[in-house]
Write an enzyme that holds these catalytic residues in place. Structure first.
Site, PDB file in Angstrom:
ATOM      1  N   SER A  65       0.837  -1.192   0.000  1.00  0.00           N
ATOM      2  CA  SER A  65       0.000   0.000   0.000  1.00  0.00           C
ATOM      3  C   SER A  65       0.873   1.243   0.000  1.00  0.00           C
ATOM      4  O   SER A  65       1.996   1.233   0.526  1.00  0.00           O
ATOM      5  CB  SER A  65      -0.893   0.013   1.248  1.00  0.00           C
ATOM      6  N   TYR A  71      -2.725  -0.381  10.338  1.00  0.00           N
ATOM      7  CA  TYR A  71      -2.665  -0.749   8.927  1.00  0.00           C
ATOM      8  C   TYR A  71      -1.354  -0.276   8.298  1.00  0.00           C
ATOM      9  O   TYR A  71      -0.702  -1.022   7.566  1.00  0.00           O
ATOM     10  CB  TYR A  71      -3.861  -0.148   8.185  1.00  0.00           C
ATOM     11  N   ALA A  88       1.449   0.279   9.878  1.00  0.00           N
ATOM     12  CA  ALA A  88       2.519  -0.545  10.449  1.00  0.00           C
ATOM     13  C   ALA A  88       2.601  -1.898   9.752  1.00  0.00           C
ATOM     14  O   ALA A  88       3.687  -2.390   9.418  1.00  0.00           O
ATOM     15  CB  ALA A  88       2.282  -0.741  11.948  1.00  0.00           C
TER      16      ALA A  88
END
Length: 261
Positions: free
Chosen positions: A151, A164, A166
Site C-alpha cells: 500500500s 494498517y 505498520a
C-alpha cells in the site's frame, strides 16, 4: 479507463491469488486468466465470491480451482500450499492479495487490541507465512514469482489506522528478506496500488462524506480507478518483463505520492 490490448504474458502458467473472491483479488485472478493463466482462487469467508470468480475464469476457457484457508493460521497456510501444489502441479506465480485494512477504524483513538491483532495476524503474519511456505516450494521446483500487495500508506502513514500502516510497512521487510532468501530462483516484489474503487472502499463512511473528491483533486491523473485498471500492473511484477526485479516496491497511484529518489 481506455481499453487496451491484453497480451498472453502467463500462457501455460498457473497463478494463485489470495482473497480472490472479491475486490482487487478477484480482478487480479480474472486478469491472470485473460492473460492465459490457469488460476487458483483462494478465499477465507467469501465462498460465493470465489465461485463467481471461478465461473468468470472458466468462461474464458481457462482452468480454475477454489481453495479455502484462514491465512492467519500457519497450519492452514501449510495445508493450502500442499493442496495448491498437488492440484495445480506447479505454482508459477503467487499473489498475496489478502489484507485487512481496518475499515471499521475511522480515527486513531478508535484503535483497540482486537483490531491491532487482526490486522497484524492477517497482513503481517499471513503474508510472511504464505511467502515462506509457497516460496520454499517454488525454490524446490526451480522457479517462481511472488507479488505481495502492499500500500502507498507506507509513504504518508495513517492517522486513521496506524495498525494498517505498520502492517503494510512490515510487508516491505518480508518482501526484501525473502527476495534475498529465495534468490536467484524466486523473485519477490511488492505492488502498491493507491486508492481503488472497490465495494469495500465505496461503503466507507469517510469515502461517502467527501474524501473521494478531495483525493481526486490531489491526484494528477484525476481519477480513482476500478481495481481492473491496475490488476495488470500488479501482474507485471510476475512477468518476464520484470525478470530483473526482486525486493522491489512498485507504485500505481495516479501520481498522488510520486515516490522516488
Amino acid at each position: 479507463m481506455s481499453s487496451s490490448q491484453i497480451f498472453p504474458r502467463f500462457e501455460g502458467k498457473t497463478v494463485l491469488v489470495t482473497g480472490a473472491g472479491t475486490g482487487f483479488g478477484a480482478a487480479i485472478a480474472y486478469r491472470a486468466a485473460q492473460e492465459g493463466a490457469d488460476v487458483g482462487v483462494h478465499y477465507n469467508r467469501s465462498r460465493a465470491g470465489a465461485e463467481r470468480t471461478v465461473a468468470r475464469i472458466e468462461e474464458l476457457g481457462q482452468k480454475a480451482w477454489i481453495f479455502q484457508a484462514d491465512i492467519s493460521s500457519w497450519e492452514q497456510v501449510r495445508r493450502l500450499a500442499e493442496e495448491a501444489f498437488s492440484q495445480l502441479g506447479t505454482v508459477d506465480v503467487l499473489v498475496n492479495n489478502v489484507g485487512d485494512f481496518a475499515s471499521e477504524t475511522q480515527g486513531w483513538r478508535e484503535l483497540d487490541q482486537e483490531s491491532l491483532d487482526r490486522v497484524i495476524d492477517v497482513d503481517v503474519k499471513g503474508t510472511l507465512m504464505m511467502t515462506h511456505e509457497f516460496g520454499a516450494r517454488m525454490v524446490e521446483q526451480g522457479h517462481g514469482a511472488i507479488v505481495n500487495i502492499g500500500s502507498t500508506v507506507v509513504v504518508r502513514g495513517s492517522a486513521r489506522a496506524p495498525q494498517y500502516a505498520a502492517a503494510k510497512y512490515a510487508v516491505l521487510g518480508i518482501t526484501k528478506s525473502y527476495a534475498h532468501a529465495f534468490a536467484p530462483t524466486v523473485r519477490v516484489n511488492t505492488f502498491a496500488p493507491g486508492f481503488m474503487e472497490t465495494d469495500a472502499l465505496l461503503a466507507r463512511a469517510d469515502w461517502q462524506a467527501g474524501r473521494r473528491e478531495t483525493l481526486i483533486e490531489a491526484t494528477p491523473l484525476a481519477q480513482i480507478p476500478p481495481p481492473e485498471a491496475v490488476a495488470g500492473t500488479a501482474l507485471f511484477l510476475a512477468s518476464e518483463d520484470a525478470s530483473h526485479m526482486t525486493g522491489g516496491y512498485l507504485v500505481a497511484d495516479g501520481g498522488y505520492n510520486m515516490v522516488g529518489a
